[in-house]
Motif scaffolding. Structure first.
Motif, PDB file in Angstrom:
ATOM      1  N   GLN A  21      48.071  47.031  42.801  1.00  0.00           N
ATOM      2  CA  GLN A  21      47.257  47.904  43.342  1.00  0.00           C
ATOM      3  C   GLN A  21      46.118  48.429  42.522  1.00  0.00           C
ATOM      4  O   GLN A  21      44.884  48.361  42.758  1.00  0.00           O
ATOM      5  CB  GLN A  21      47.996  48.833  44.193  1.00  0.00           C
ATOM      6  CG  GLN A  21      48.762  48.422  45.329  1.00  0.00           C
ATOM      7  CD  GLN A  21      49.669  49.733  45.888  1.00  0.00           C
ATOM      8  OE1 GLN A  21      49.850  50.401  45.552  1.00  0.00           O
ATOM      9  NE2 GLN A  21      50.689  49.071  46.828  1.00  0.00           N
ATOM     10  N   GLN A  22      46.423  49.086  41.502  1.00  0.00           N
ATOM     11  CA  GLN A  22      45.596  49.767  40.541  1.00  0.00           C
ATOM     12  C   GLN A  22      44.637  48.602  39.916  1.00  0.00           C
ATOM     13  O   GLN A  22      43.241  48.646  39.903  1.00  0.00           O
ATOM     14  CB  GLN A  22      46.246  50.533  39.552  1.00  0.00           C
ATOM     15  CG  GLN A  22      45.238  51.151  38.638  1.00  0.00           C
ATOM     16  CD  GLN A  22      44.296  51.974  39.179  1.00  0.00           C
ATOM     17  OE1 GLN A  22      44.450  52.272  40.425  1.00  0.00           O
ATOM     18  NE2 GLN A  22      43.100  52.141  38.758  1.00  0.00           N
TER      19      GLN A  22
ATOM     20  N   LYS B 108      42.021  47.093  42.218  1.00  0.00           N
ATOM     21  CA  LYS B 108      40.659  47.866  42.370  1.00  0.00           C
ATOM     22  C   LYS B 108      39.964  47.983  41.151  1.00  0.00           C
ATOM     23  O   LYS B 108      38.632  47.930  41.239  1.00  0.00           O
ATOM     24  CB  LYS B 108      41.508  49.325  42.563  1.00  0.00           C
ATOM     25  CG  LYS B 108      40.373  50.570  42.864  1.00  0.00           C
ATOM     26  CD  LYS B 108      41.083  51.947  42.755  1.00  0.00           C
ATOM     27  CE  LYS B 108      39.854  52.844  42.927  1.00  0.00           C
ATOM     28  NZ  LYS B 108      40.403  54.292  42.862  1.00  0.00           N
TER      29      LYS B 108
ATOM     30  N   GLU C 183      35.831  46.563  41.086  1.00  0.00           N
ATOM     31  CA  GLU C 183      34.690  47.432  40.442  1.00  0.00           C
ATOM     32  C   GLU C 183      34.048  46.752  39.544  1.00  0.00           C
ATOM     33  O   GLU C 183      32.705  47.046  39.380  1.00  0.00           O
ATOM     34  CB  GLU C 183      35.379  48.666  39.882  1.00  0.00           C
ATOM     35  CG  GLU C 183      36.111  49.718  41.047  1.00  0.00           C
ATOM     36  CD  GLU C 183      36.833  51.008  40.315  1.00  0.00           C
ATOM     37  OE1 GLU C 183      36.828  50.714  39.030  1.00  0.00           O
ATOM     38  OE2 GLU C 183      37.384  51.711  41.101  1.00  0.00           O
TER      39      GLU C 183
END
Length: 493
Positions: free
Chosen positions: A53-54, A57, A61
């Motif tokens: 999940q991290q 992300k 970005e």
């Protein structure tokens, strides 16, 4: 304490066995029926999901988008890039047939010889070839660039010696593949993604890493440069924890991937690829954990806070629940994952040992006396320290405590790593000290001969030419020749 949970091999006695014990006893993974493959259990997979999940992300970005490419790769694709096929040929699993046939009684099956594939297929060891064959159809003009895709998937590399998470025949990972108009853009992308990995390792995993570039011998097959993050485990060995590759135009030329530039002239694109895998879970275990079990950084712990009520009867149990329910709601509003364990089929001591083994960062216990005094016992997993505090303001206290635990385990790991980085330019001294582990900052003449001799005589390898360390002039400790680089040398997983 529950002996069956706490009966781990001590790190000081057998570090390798301690690791294997911990993977199984903490319910992270187990061996499968297929040699060299593992079953990742729900608790272990929950850690991987938080990592995903991290990282997902962070990738988005940078402009990357997720896609998915086939598991099976035509054998001829691998042959198009000579260095690539040379690097992976021995690890490839090959599909030769597409059908089985069974006996008339159905008690046996065998490969149907008539179902032999016209072209054998490789179960992906990595996806550069199938992706660049696809990119040829997606890229026509400079307007199509940069093209930045990532996929989350499994890969297969037929390993002879396996260990859960660290090295398995099948593993989960992500692989990013980008195409650019210029060399400068591609090199910048490769280094940018290395920094993304380093930031994730340090800020989320609490694992300090050394960033650097690999020697030519240690590069990814088909790359012009491989950038790496190297972490130090508690036994002093290095673990390569993420890599980012500048591929130049090798794959573009192999698969004829060109674009029309602004002058309407064809040019080959420039490429990168980058990846991390479930090996990160192995890094997490070996960097922080202790003889009591896992120590997980709060940011990646599936359960950040566990609450265990200890009651004499159902009435008292209900009173404790009524007292703590508003507090649990406050924690959840702060984004903190909480488990309230009021199960009556396990003794409190068993629960304490189980959650300690699984590395839950904070354990809260409330008994009858705490209920009367409006207090609760707090234990932090990283230091095993306990204190009794008022329930009032508890949510804010726990929120800050989790931040403190995250920072503390990073500091502890960094202090250990920094204390075990040694400057060394004496080969006899190096050969003696390397037995105890550590990162050795040494001058190197840049030759494959010296690199091979170090590996043969000490089982250590050049991990990288590190960034962040001064490149001072010096003499190679093996050959006595003038050095081209100062490098980090270590034994590794």
């Amino acid at each position: 304490m529950a002996k069956e949970l706490k009966d781990l091999t001590k790190r000081s006695e057998n570090y390798s066995q301690w690791y294997n014990d911990l993977v199984v006893k903490a319910d992270l993974a187990e061996q499968s029926a297929v040699r060299g493959c593992m079953v990742i259990k729900p608790y272990g997979y929950a850690i991987w999901e938080k990592m995903q999940q991290q990282l997902d992300k962070m990738f988005k970005e940078t402009g990357a988008q997720n896609a998915y490419f086939p598991l099976l790769i035509p054998k001829s694709f691998l042959s198009r890039e000579a260095e690539h096929v040379k690097g992976f040929a021995k690890e490839c699993a090959v599909v030769t047939h597409y059908r089985l046939k069974s006996s008339e009684t159905g008690d046996s099956v065998e490969v149907d010889p008539a179902a032999k594939l016209e072209e054998e297929l490789i179960i992906r060891p990595t996806s550069e070839t199938i992706i660049w064959n696809t990119y040829k159809n997606w890229i026509q003009s400079w307007r199509d660039l940069p093209l930045m895709c990532n996929q989350w998937c499994n890969v297969m590399r037929w390993e002879m010696r396996t260990r859960p998470f660290l090295r398995t025949s099948e593993f989960l990972w992500q692989e990013g593949h980008t195409a650019h108009a210029t060399r400068e853009e591609a090199e910048e992308e490769a280094q940018k993604m290395l920094k993304v990995y380093a930031d994730f390792a340090e800020q989320w995993m609490a694992v300090p890493v050394v960033q650097g570039v690999k020697s030519e011998t240690e590069r990814f097959a088909g790359a012009l440069d491989t950038y790496t993050i190297e972490a130090m485990m508690q036994d002093g060995k290095a673990l390569q924890s993420g890599t980012s590759h500048f591929l130049g135009q090798n794959f573009a030329k192999s698969f004829d991937v060109t674009y029309l530039n602004k002058e309407n002239k064809p040019e080959y694109v420039w490429a990168t690829s980058w990846g991390v895998s479930t090996r990160l879970i192995g890094a997490l275990i070996m960097t922080h954990s202790d003889d009591n079990g896992l120590v997980l950084p709060p940011k990646l712990a599936p359960i950040q806070v566990v609450i265990i009520p200890i009651a004499k009867n159902e009435e008292q149990l209900k009173a404790i629940a009524d007292k703590l329910n508003p507090f649990m709601d406050d924690l959840k509003k702060l984004g903190i994952t909480v488990k309230y364990d009021d199960s009556n089929n396990k003794r409190p001591g068993f629960k304490f040992a189980d959650y300690e083994l699984k590395g839950v960062p904070v354990r809260l216990v409330m008994g009858g006396r705490d209920l009367e005094n409006n207090t609760i016992e707090v234990m932090r997993r990283d230091t095993l320290e306990k204190e009794t505090i008022p329930v009032e303001g508890l949510a804010d206290y726990i929120y800050k405590l989790l931040d403190d635990i995250q920072a503390n385990i990073l500091k502890k790991a960094k202090d250990y790593r920094d204390a075990h980085i040694y400057e060394c330019d004496n080969y006899d001294e190096f050969k003696e000290k390397i037995k105890d582990g550590g990162f050795f900052l040494c001058h190197w003449d840049g030759t494959e001969e010296t690199e091979a001799k170090i590996k043969e005589e000490t089982q250590a390898t050049i991990r990288c030419v590190p960034f962040g360390f001064e490149q001072t002039p010096g003499v190679d400790m093996v050959s006595g020749k003038p050095a081209k680089h100062r490098v980090i040398i270590a034994r590794s997983y």
